[in-house]
Design a protein around this motif. Structure first.
Motif, PDB file in Angstrom:
ATOM      1  N   PRO A  80       0.727  -1.165  -0.039  1.00  0.00           N
ATOM      2  CA  PRO A  80      -0.125   0.031  -0.163  1.00  0.00           C
ATOM      3  C   PRO A  80       0.749   1.384  -0.032  1.00  0.00           C
ATOM      4  O   PRO A  80       0.252   2.337  -0.615  1.00  0.00           O
ATOM      5  CB  PRO A  80      -1.022  -0.146   1.312  1.00  0.00           C
ATOM      6  CG  PRO A  80      -0.086  -1.246   2.033  1.00  0.00           C
ATOM      7  CD  PRO A  80       0.612  -1.879   1.049  1.00  0.00           C
ATOM      8  N   VAL A  81       2.113   1.098   0.549  1.00  0.00           N
ATOM      9  CA  VAL A  81       3.067   2.314   0.617  1.00  0.00           C
ATOM     10  C   VAL A  81       4.210   1.886   0.224  1.00  0.00           C
ATOM     11  O   VAL A  81       4.834   0.765   0.945  1.00  0.00           O
ATOM     12  CB  VAL A  81       3.101   2.807   2.076  1.00  0.00           C
ATOM     13  CG1 VAL A  81       3.971   4.092   2.207  1.00  0.00           C
ATOM     14  CG2 VAL A  81       1.628   3.306   2.559  1.00  0.00           C
ATOM     15  N   ALA A  82       4.628   2.596  -0.842  1.00  0.00           N
ATOM     16  CA  ALA A  82       6.007   1.918  -1.241  1.00  0.00           C
ATOM     17  C   ALA A  82       7.165   1.834  -0.315  1.00  0.00           C
ATOM     18  O   ALA A  82       7.413   2.813   0.590  1.00  0.00           O
ATOM     19  CB  ALA A  82       6.556   2.903  -2.470  1.00  0.00           C
ATOM     20  N   ASP A  83       7.945   0.667  -0.153  1.00  0.00           N
ATOM     21  CA  ASP A  83       9.006   0.489   0.970  1.00  0.00           C
ATOM     22  C   ASP A  83      10.263   0.229   0.092  1.00  0.00           C
ATOM     23  O   ASP A  83      10.530  -0.786  -0.429  1.00  0.00           O
ATOM     24  CB  ASP A  83       8.465  -0.621   1.480  1.00  0.00           C
ATOM     25  CG  ASP A  83       9.460  -0.740   2.797  1.00  0.00           C
ATOM     26  OD1 ASP A  83      10.738  -0.254   2.550  1.00  0.00           O
ATOM     27  OD2 ASP A  83       9.244  -1.386   4.062  1.00  0.00           O
ATOM     28  N   HIS A  84      10.929   1.560  -0.246  1.00  0.00           N
ATOM     29  CA  HIS A  84      11.911   1.418  -1.114  1.00  0.00           C
ATOM     30  C   HIS A  84      13.176   0.722  -0.341  1.00  0.00           C
ATOM     31  O   HIS A  84      13.975   0.109  -0.963  1.00  0.00           O
ATOM     32  CB  HIS A  84      12.544   2.928  -1.530  1.00  0.00           C
ATOM     33  CG  HIS A  84      11.496   3.517  -2.232  1.00  0.00           C
ATOM     34  ND1 HIS A  84      10.920   3.040  -3.430  1.00  0.00           N
ATOM     35  CD2 HIS A  84      10.658   4.446  -2.205  1.00  0.00           C
ATOM     36  CE1 HIS A  84      10.084   3.795  -4.061  1.00  0.00           C
ATOM     37  NE2 HIS A  84       9.703   4.955  -3.302  1.00  0.00           N
ATOM     38  N   ALA A  85      13.257   0.775   0.832  1.00  0.00           N
ATOM     39  CA  ALA A  85      14.418   0.149   1.600  1.00  0.00           C
ATOM     40  C   ALA A  85      14.347  -1.481   1.226  1.00  0.00           C
ATOM     41  O   ALA A  85      15.253  -2.201   0.871  1.00  0.00           O
ATOM     42  CB  ALA A  85      14.291   0.431   3.053  1.00  0.00           C
ATOM     43  N   VAL A  86      12.954  -1.910   1.304  1.00  0.00           N
ATOM     44  CA  VAL A  86      12.858  -3.488   1.137  1.00  0.00           C
ATOM     45  C   VAL A  86      13.053  -3.759  -0.324  1.00  0.00           C
ATOM     46  O   VAL A  86      13.783  -4.723  -0.832  1.00  0.00           O
ATOM     47  CB  VAL A  86      11.439  -3.856   1.588  1.00  0.00           C
ATOM     48  CG1 VAL A  86      11.101  -5.163   1.076  1.00  0.00           C
ATOM     49  CG2 VAL A  86      11.287  -3.849   3.093  1.00  0.00           C
ATOM     50  N   THR A  87      12.325  -3.177  -1.224  1.00  0.00           N
ATOM     51  CA  THR A  87      12.245  -3.447  -2.736  1.00  0.00           C
ATOM     52  C   THR A  87      13.917  -3.129  -3.108  1.00  0.00           C
ATOM     53  O   THR A  87      14.481  -4.055  -4.300  1.00  0.00           O
ATOM     54  CB  THR A  87      11.360  -2.623  -3.460  1.00  0.00           C
ATOM     55  OG1 THR A  87      11.646  -1.226  -3.226  1.00  0.00           O
ATOM     56  CG2 THR A  87       9.954  -3.128  -3.218  1.00  0.00           C
ATOM     57  N   GLY A  88      14.546  -2.073  -2.701  1.00  0.00           N
ATOM     58  CA  GLY A  88      15.925  -1.721  -3.020  1.00  0.00           C
ATOM     59  C   GLY A  88      16.770  -3.073  -2.908  1.00  0.00           C
ATOM     60  O   GLY A  88      17.756  -3.406  -3.412  1.00  0.00           O
ATOM     61  N   ARG A  89      16.574  -3.448  -1.451  1.00  0.00           N
ATOM     62  CA  ARG A  89      17.304  -4.718  -1.174  1.00  0.00           C
ATOM     63  C   ARG A  89      17.160  -5.718  -1.921  1.00  0.00           C
ATOM     64  O   ARG A  89      18.022  -6.563  -2.186  1.00  0.00           O
ATOM     65  CB  ARG A  89      17.141  -4.907   0.629  1.00  0.00           C
ATOM     66  CG  ARG A  89      18.370  -5.613   1.375  1.00  0.00           C
ATOM     67  CD  ARG A  89      18.006  -5.635   2.657  1.00  0.00           C
ATOM     68  NE  ARG A  89      17.417  -4.585   3.355  1.00  0.00           N
ATOM     69  CZ  ARG A  89      16.572  -4.375   4.330  1.00  0.00           C
ATOM     70  NH1 ARG A  89      15.778  -5.413   4.718  1.00  0.00           N
ATOM     71  NH2 ARG A  89      16.071  -3.212   4.553  1.00  0.00           N
ATOM     72  N   LEU A  90      15.960  -6.101  -2.142  1.00  0.00           N
ATOM     73  CA  LEU A  90      15.815  -7.452  -2.744  1.00  0.00           C
ATOM     74  C   LEU A  90      16.248  -7.185  -4.329  1.00  0.00           C
ATOM     75  O   LEU A  90      16.554  -7.865  -4.902  1.00  0.00           O
ATOM     76  CB  LEU A  90      14.170  -7.621  -2.914  1.00  0.00           C
ATOM     77  CG  LEU A  90      13.387  -8.086  -1.768  1.00  0.00           C
ATOM     78  CD1 LEU A  90      12.163  -8.101  -2.042  1.00  0.00           C
ATOM     79  CD2 LEU A  90      14.156  -9.363  -1.079  1.00  0.00           C
ATOM     80  N   ALA A  91      16.257  -5.893  -4.854  1.00  0.00           N
ATOM     81  CA  ALA A  91      16.736  -5.478  -6.126  1.00  0.00           C
ATOM     82  C   ALA A  91      18.247  -6.131  -6.230  1.00  0.00           C
ATOM     83  O   ALA A  91      18.914  -6.684  -7.125  1.00  0.00           O
ATOM     84  CB  ALA A  91      16.451  -4.252  -6.742  1.00  0.00           C
ATOM     85  N   GLN A  92      18.928  -5.646  -4.938  1.00  0.00           N
ATOM     86  CA  GLN A  92      20.296  -5.601  -4.848  1.00  0.00           C
ATOM     87  C   GLN A  92      20.756  -7.204  -4.787  1.00  0.00           C
ATOM     88  O   GLN A  92      21.576  -7.734  -5.256  1.00  0.00           O
ATOM     89  CB  GLN A  92      20.863  -4.963  -3.736  1.00  0.00           C
ATOM     90  CG  GLN A  92      22.313  -4.843  -3.537  1.00  0.00           C
ATOM     91  CD  GLN A  92      22.644  -4.292  -2.393  1.00  0.00           C
ATOM     92  OE1 GLN A  92      22.155  -3.986  -1.235  1.00  0.00           O
ATOM     93  NE2 GLN A  92      24.065  -3.999  -2.290  1.00  0.00           N
ATOM     94  N   LEU A  93      19.892  -7.874  -3.940  1.00  0.00           N
ATOM     95  CA  LEU A  93      19.986  -9.391  -3.921  1.00  0.00           C
ATOM     96  C   LEU A  93      20.047 -10.111  -5.147  1.00  0.00           C
ATOM     97  O   LEU A  93      20.754 -10.991  -5.358  1.00  0.00           O
ATOM     98  CB  LEU A  93      19.090  -9.916  -2.827  1.00  0.00           C
ATOM     99  CG  LEU A  93      19.482  -9.476  -1.130  1.00  0.00           C
ATOM    100  CD1 LEU A  93      18.417  -9.702  -0.411  1.00  0.00           C
ATOM    101  CD2 LEU A  93      20.726 -10.158  -0.968  1.00  0.00           C
ATOM    102  N   ALA A  94      18.929  -9.564  -5.969  1.00  0.00           N
ATOM    103  CA  ALA A  94      18.650 -10.421  -7.291  1.00  0.00           C
ATOM    104  C   ALA A  94      19.607 -10.255  -8.004  1.00  0.00           C
ATOM    105  O   ALA A  94      20.318 -11.125  -8.673  1.00  0.00           O
ATOM    106  CB  ALA A  94      17.426  -9.872  -7.805  1.00  0.00           C
ATOM    107  N   ARG A  95      20.359  -8.989  -8.183  1.00  0.00           N
ATOM    108  CA  ARG A  95      21.489  -8.680  -9.094  1.00  0.00           C
ATOM    109  C   ARG A  95      22.816  -9.303  -8.608  1.00  0.00           C
ATOM    110  O   ARG A  95      23.554 -10.045  -9.333  1.00  0.00           O
ATOM    111  CB  ARG A  95      21.927  -7.187  -8.725  1.00  0.00           C
ATOM    112  CG  ARG A  95      21.433  -6.375 -10.112  1.00  0.00           C
ATOM    113  CD  ARG A  95      22.023  -4.969 -10.101  1.00  0.00           C
ATOM    114  NE  ARG A  95      22.235  -4.257  -8.907  1.00  0.00           N
ATOM    115  CZ  ARG A  95      21.196  -3.748  -8.399  1.00  0.00           C
ATOM    116  NH1 ARG A  95      20.176  -3.475  -8.851  1.00  0.00           N
ATOM    117  NH2 ARG A  95      21.419  -2.984  -7.048  1.00  0.00           N
TER     118      ARG A  95
END
Ligand code: SF4
Length: 561
Positions: free
Chosen positions: A351-366
């Protein structure tokens, strides 16, 4: 003339020489890898052959024994071989007059509009039959193609030029088979649109990933979604029977349910269900799997289709990859795909963007894409899972808020699940394993030999590998939707001595949601066409197979943005 024994399997069949001339890859897929799939052309072809495929109940004399002149004789579906030439053929119709023999090959349709009024693959097939007949003492001057649609016979002279063409093709088939390498797909060929194996060959997709084309050259030749659907049976005490072309399910205190066998892709059983021997046998003949779940929903295993797939080279390649850098690269791609899709699910639904979480997952995926060490990779996967599931409860809103609150208190858990969200996730994951086990078997894999998941007694490790990229997109997504739309309420669950279980009604709701999701179309990011999720399982399994068979360089997990 003696009929050939079954043990002569290494003789080159005349029909395979035909296929080889049409497309070497087709011959390899069919003959070496044991693949088969029907399309309208092959079904019509069988219809045309329905009479000539019934062998004449009479002995065909050996060519060298027949006195000359002799009476005329015809025989249907005659199996012949020549050990010396290494050839075998089933002749649709053999017309004999003394030592003069004429093989007749039945074809559907009409003669082509070319000088020979025949295509090379069929002419070569007749030439191979003629070579075998000659080796058996017959004199052969010509063969005949009989085109059933227009009831026309086309003479094919068996001259030196045609025999030479056939001899080259036979050598080609032999060399191809002993090479152990599947020839590359044809490029941009009109032949492929009518080839019944195009959904197995995945010609344009393989060519694209092997660097022989770009995304604009990929045609979607497979049906975007399978026509048949699974039949779920979960009423305890039900019996599944076969009556003619129909499966009949009788449950205690309910009217029987009848479904045409041809409309069923799998029979999925939950708990204490009986299936008659006749039904199991008919389902096996139709290559329809019977898949068993425990009463609680765990996937136990399957019988029928795919068991003992003839494509032994896929299983050998799967085993060969273990312990090699290739295994590490595929495992890294599987983890990266899963983490990227976890990120996508959160990004789309929080409901509210959580850039800390999505950013961490993006980094882990990379980062995980390039990790070679297995322990490090599993550590990253575990960290990503903790990050993802910590944010997961926020996805349950409004009518699903109650379930999200319980999940927040318990976290992700199983065996047994302690709250409704965990119960639904476990149930959905077990059905995802079932779908991926089926896809793995259809592609010729051993589903128990994993690449990311280590082989473990009784665990379909490769199916677990294949489902990684689909967990967030299919199971987690269905779970969130069912709670948030109010389809799953507290009454859909009951408490057990330990943990929480879905009621039978709750299971029906979840399975309906799961099926709806599998029917949805989604754009494939690499191939640029739309397919259903159910088709995607099959597609991704076959692309993994292409990597293991060294047809393409790298596994590309399915990801969405
Ligand atoms: S789809 Fe095309 S390349 Fe593939 S086997 Fe058939 S004819 Fe050959």
């Amino acid at each position: 003339m003696s009929e050939t024994a079954e043990s002569d399997q290494l003789l080159v069949p005349a029909r395979m020489v035909n296929e080889y001339v049409y497309c070497p890859r087709l011959a390899y897929l069919e003959w070496v890898q044991g693949e088969w799939s029907d399309n309208l052309d092959t079904i019509e072809g069988r219809w045309v052959h329905r009479r000539v495929d019934v062998p004449t109940p009479r002995q065909v004399p050996d060519g060298s024994d027949t006195p000359e002149p002799a009476h005329e004789l015809t025989a249907r579906s005659v199996l012949l071989s020549s050990e010396v030439d290494g050839l075998i053929a089933r002749v649709d119709l053999l017309e004999m007059s003394g030592r003069l023999a004429t093989p007749v090959e039945y074809k559907k349709g009409a003669p082509p509009d070319n000088a020979a009024r025949a295509y090379d693959p069929e002419r070569v097939q007749l030439a191979v039959q003629a070579m075998i007949l000659r080796a058996n003492g017959y004199h052969v001057e010509r063969g005949v193609l009989y085109f059933a649609e227009v009831k026309e016979r086309v003479d094919v002279p068996i001259d030196d030029a045609l025999v030479s063409l056939a001899t080259d093709a036979i050598r080609g088939v032999q060399a191809m088979a002993s090479s152990g390498r599947c020839p590359a797909p044809l490029v941009d060929s009109p032949k492929c649109t009518r080839c019944s194996l195009n959904g197995i060959c995945l010609l344009d997709e393989t060519n694209l990933l092997a660097g022989r084309g770009d995304a604009t050259t990929v045609r979607r030749l497979v049906a975007p979604r399978p026509v048949a659907r699974p039949l779920y049976v979960q009423e305890q005490g039900s019996v599944v029977k076969k009556v003619g072309d129909t499966l009949v399910v009788t449950a205690p205190d309910a009217d029987p349910v009848k479904v045409l066998s041809k409309d069923i892709s799998a029979v999925v059983l939950h708990g204490n269900i009986q299936v008659t021997t006749q039904a199991i046998r008919a389902l096996m003949e139709d290559e329809t799997p019977v898949m068993f779940h425990s009463f609680g929903g765990w996937f136990v295993g399957q019988a029928g289709a795919g068991i003992g797939h003839r494509n032994v080279s896929v299983r050998m390649a799967q085993h060969r990859a273990l312990g090699t850098p290739l295994q590490g690269r595929i495992a890294a791609a599987l983890v990266a795909g899963k983490v990227q899709n976890q990120r996508t699910l959160l990004r789309r639904n929080l409901p509210v963007a959580d850039h800390a979480v999505t950013g961490r997952l993006a980094q882990l995926a990379r980062q995980s894409r390039t990790v070679a060490d297995r322990d490090t990779l599993l550590g990253m996967e575990g960290y990503a899972a903790r990050t993802y599931f910590a944010a997961f409860p926020a996805l349950f809103r409004e009518r699903g808020a109650w379930a999200g609150a319980q999940f927040r208190a318990n976290g992700r858990n199983r065996r047994p699940p302690l709250d409704p969200v965990n119960a639904v996730l476990s149930f959905l994951y077990s059905h995802l394993v079932r779908e991926c086990t089926s896809a793995a078997l259809q592609a010729g894999f051993d589903p128990y030999v994993g690449i990311l998941h280590e082989p473990h007694h009784g665990r379909a490790s490769l199916a677990l590998d294949l489902m990684e990229e689909f967990r967030p997109l299919v199971a987690d997504s269905v779970c969130i939707t069912l709670f948030n739309q109010g389809e799953l309420e507290p009454s859909a669950f009951h408490a057990r001595a330990r943990g929480v279980m879905l009621t039978p009604k709750g299971r029906r709701v979840v399975l309906a949601g799961f099926e709806r999701r599998l029917e949805q179309f989604i754009m494939h990011p690499v191939f640029g066409y739309q397919v259903s999720y159910r088709r995607l399982f099959d597609l991704q399994a076959r692309m993994l197979r292409a990597v293991l068979l060294a047809e393409t360089a790298a596994y590309r997990p399915f990801t969405t943005r």
